[in-house]
Design a protein around this motif. Structure first.
Motif, short mmCIF file in Angstrom:
data_model
loop_
_atom_site.label_atom_id
_atom_site.label_comp_id
_atom_site.label_asym_id
_atom_site.label_seq_id
_atom_site.Cartn_x
_atom_site.Cartn_y
_atom_site.Cartn_z
N ASN A 64 0.83 -1.20 0.00
CA ASN A 64 0.00 0.00 0.00
C ASN A 64 0.87 1.26 0.00
N ILE A 65 0.48 2.24 -0.82
CA ILE A 65 1.24 3.49 -0.89
C ILE A 65 1.18 4.23 0.45
N HIS A 66 0.05 4.14 1.15
CA HIS A 66 -0.06 4.79 2.47
C HIS A 66 0.98 4.21 3.43
N ASP A 67 1.16 2.88 3.38
CA ASP A 67 2.17 2.24 4.24
C ASP A 67 3.58 2.70 3.85
N LEU A 68 3.82 2.83 2.56
CA LEU A 68 5.12 3.29 2.09
C LEU A 68 5.41 4.70 2.58
N LEU A 69 4.42 5.59 2.48
CA LEU A 69 4.60 6.97 2.95
C LEU A 69 4.85 7.01 4.45
N GLU A 70 4.16 6.14 5.18
CA GLU A 70 4.35 6.07 6.63
C GLU A 70 5.78 5.65 6.96
N GLN A 71 6.28 4.62 6.27
CA GLN A 71 7.63 4.16 6.52
C GLN A 71 8.68 5.22 6.16
N LEU A 72 8.41 5.99 5.12
CA LEU A 72 9.33 7.07 4.75
C LEU A 72 9.33 8.15 5.82
N ARG A 73 8.15 8.47 6.36
CA ARG A 73 8.08 9.49 7.41
C ARG A 73 8.82 9.03 8.67
N VAL A 74 8.72 7.74 8.97
CA VAL A 74 9.45 7.20 10.12
C VAL A 74 10.96 7.43 9.97
N LYS A 75 11.42 7.41 8.72
CA LYS A 75 12.85 7.63 8.44
C LYS A 75 13.13 9.10 8.13
N ASN A 76 12.20 10.00 8.55
CA ASN A 76 12.36 11.46 8.41
C ASN A 76 12.45 11.91 6.96
N ILE A 77 11.74 11.23 6.08
CA ILE A 77 11.67 11.63 4.68
C ILE A 77 10.21 11.90 4.33
N ALA A 78 9.90 13.16 4.06
CA ALA A 78 8.51 13.54 3.82
C ALA A 78 8.16 13.55 2.34
N ASN A 79 9.16 13.63 1.47
CA ASN A 79 8.91 13.79 0.04
C ASN A 79 9.52 12.61 -0.73
N ILE A 80 8.69 11.91 -1.49
CA ILE A 80 9.19 10.78 -2.29
C ILE A 80 10.24 11.25 -3.29
N ALA A 81 10.14 12.49 -3.74
CA ALA A 81 11.08 13.02 -4.73
C ALA A 81 12.50 13.08 -4.18
N ASP A 82 12.66 13.02 -2.84
CA ASP A 82 13.98 13.07 -2.23
C ASP A 82 14.63 11.69 -2.13
N VAL A 83 13.92 10.65 -2.57
CA VAL A 83 14.40 9.28 -2.42
C VAL A 83 15.03 8.78 -3.71
N GLU A 84 16.26 8.28 -3.61
CA GLU A 84 16.91 7.66 -4.75
C GLU A 84 16.38 6.24 -4.94
N PHE A 85 16.42 5.47 -3.84
CA PHE A 85 15.87 4.12 -3.86
C PHE A 85 15.18 3.83 -2.53
N ALA A 86 14.04 3.15 -2.61
CA ALA A 86 13.39 2.58 -1.43
C ALA A 86 13.21 1.10 -1.74
N ILE A 87 13.81 0.25 -0.92
CA ILE A 87 13.86 -1.18 -1.20
C ILE A 87 13.21 -1.94 -0.06
N LEU A 88 12.21 -2.75 -0.38
CA LEU A 88 11.60 -3.61 0.62
C LEU A 88 12.42 -4.89 0.70
N GLU A 89 13.08 -5.09 1.86
CA GLU A 89 13.96 -6.24 2.02
C GLU A 89 13.16 -7.52 2.26
N THR A 90 13.84 -8.65 2.14
CA THR A 90 13.14 -9.94 2.28
C THR A 90 12.59 -10.15 3.69
N GLY A 91 13.18 -9.47 4.69
CA GLY A 91 12.69 -9.59 6.06
C GLY A 91 11.52 -8.68 6.36
#
Length: 224
Positions: free
Chosen positions: A111-138
């Motif tokens: 879910n995109i909402h979950d992705l945005l939440e996880q980015l905010r947890v890592k102090n990133i509010a804007n997707i445009a500031d992300v080079e890569f976001a990778i969902l690990e196997t764990g």
């Protein structure tokens, strides 16, 4: 009641041994097959624990059987990349160069909402500031910000820094960590002499003590 208590302690010790052999990973870092094994071990231990009519062997034998299976799968995954991909899956790139990878999001039903939440947890509010976001196997999300958005580090300013390392723990709650002392080629006599310089006549009065890589001793006495 005594019988139930004894059976519970035996099963508890058995499960603790199995979980220790399995490794030190947190629940959130477990691979899917590891999580399944952990859940099955819990169920197998609960049956003979609550039902005295079920022999202990009916719980312990399958538990240690699962341990053998887990060790075998872990070893096979370590040696064979294709096998690891089958049992653990592969990382999924959800954001690439500031853009959502829609096809991957749909494929893994993330879910995109979950992705945005996880980015905010890592102090990133804007997707445009992300080079890569990778969902690990764990199941954890790894985020690599764009180079212009990363925190400034001494290397960026061409500033040289000294090696810091980590402090070595010497005393915890009045107990000397002898192995740590030997590791840094010191002994208990040295430690007692250093404490005496601060007016501390016994290491048993110390709540915590450590030695940093610059040779500075930190200590804190017990409150009593």
């Amino acid at each position: 009641m005594l019988l139930i208590l004894i059976r519970t302690l035996i099963l508890y010790l058995g499960v603790v041994i199995v979980m220790r052999v399995m490794g030190k990973q947190e629940i959130g870092q477990l691979q899917p097959y590891e999580l399944v094994i952990a859940l099955m071990i819990a169920d197998l231990a609960a049956i003979p624990m609550s039902n005295t009519g079920v022999p202990l062997a009916n719980g312990l034998v399958p538990i240690f059987g699962l341990l053998i299976a887990q060790v075998f799968i872990s070893y096979a995954a370590l040696k064979n990349i294709k096998f690891r991909t089958i049992v653990c899956g592969a990382p999924s790139i959800l954001v690439k160069n500031g853009q959502l990878v829609e096809s991957e999001l749909r494929r893994i039903r993330y879910n995109i909402h979950d992705l945005l939440e996880q980015l905010r947890v890592k102090n990133i509010a804007n997707i445009a500031d992300v080079e890569f976001a990778i969902l690990e196997t764990g199941g954890k999300l790894s985020v690599i910000p764009k180079s212009q958005k990363r925190p400034l580090i001494p290397e960026d300013l061409q500033i040289s820094t000294k090696y810091e390392g980590i402090p070595t723990t010497l005393i915890i709650d009045g107990q000397i960590m002898s192995n740590n002392l030997r590791m840094i080629k010191l002994d208990e006599n040295w430690l007692e002499r250093e404490l005496a310089k601060f007016g501390i006549d016994s290491h048993q009065k110390v709540l915590f003590a450590s030695l940093d890589t610059n040779g500075k001793l930190f200590w804190q006495l017990k409150s009593d």
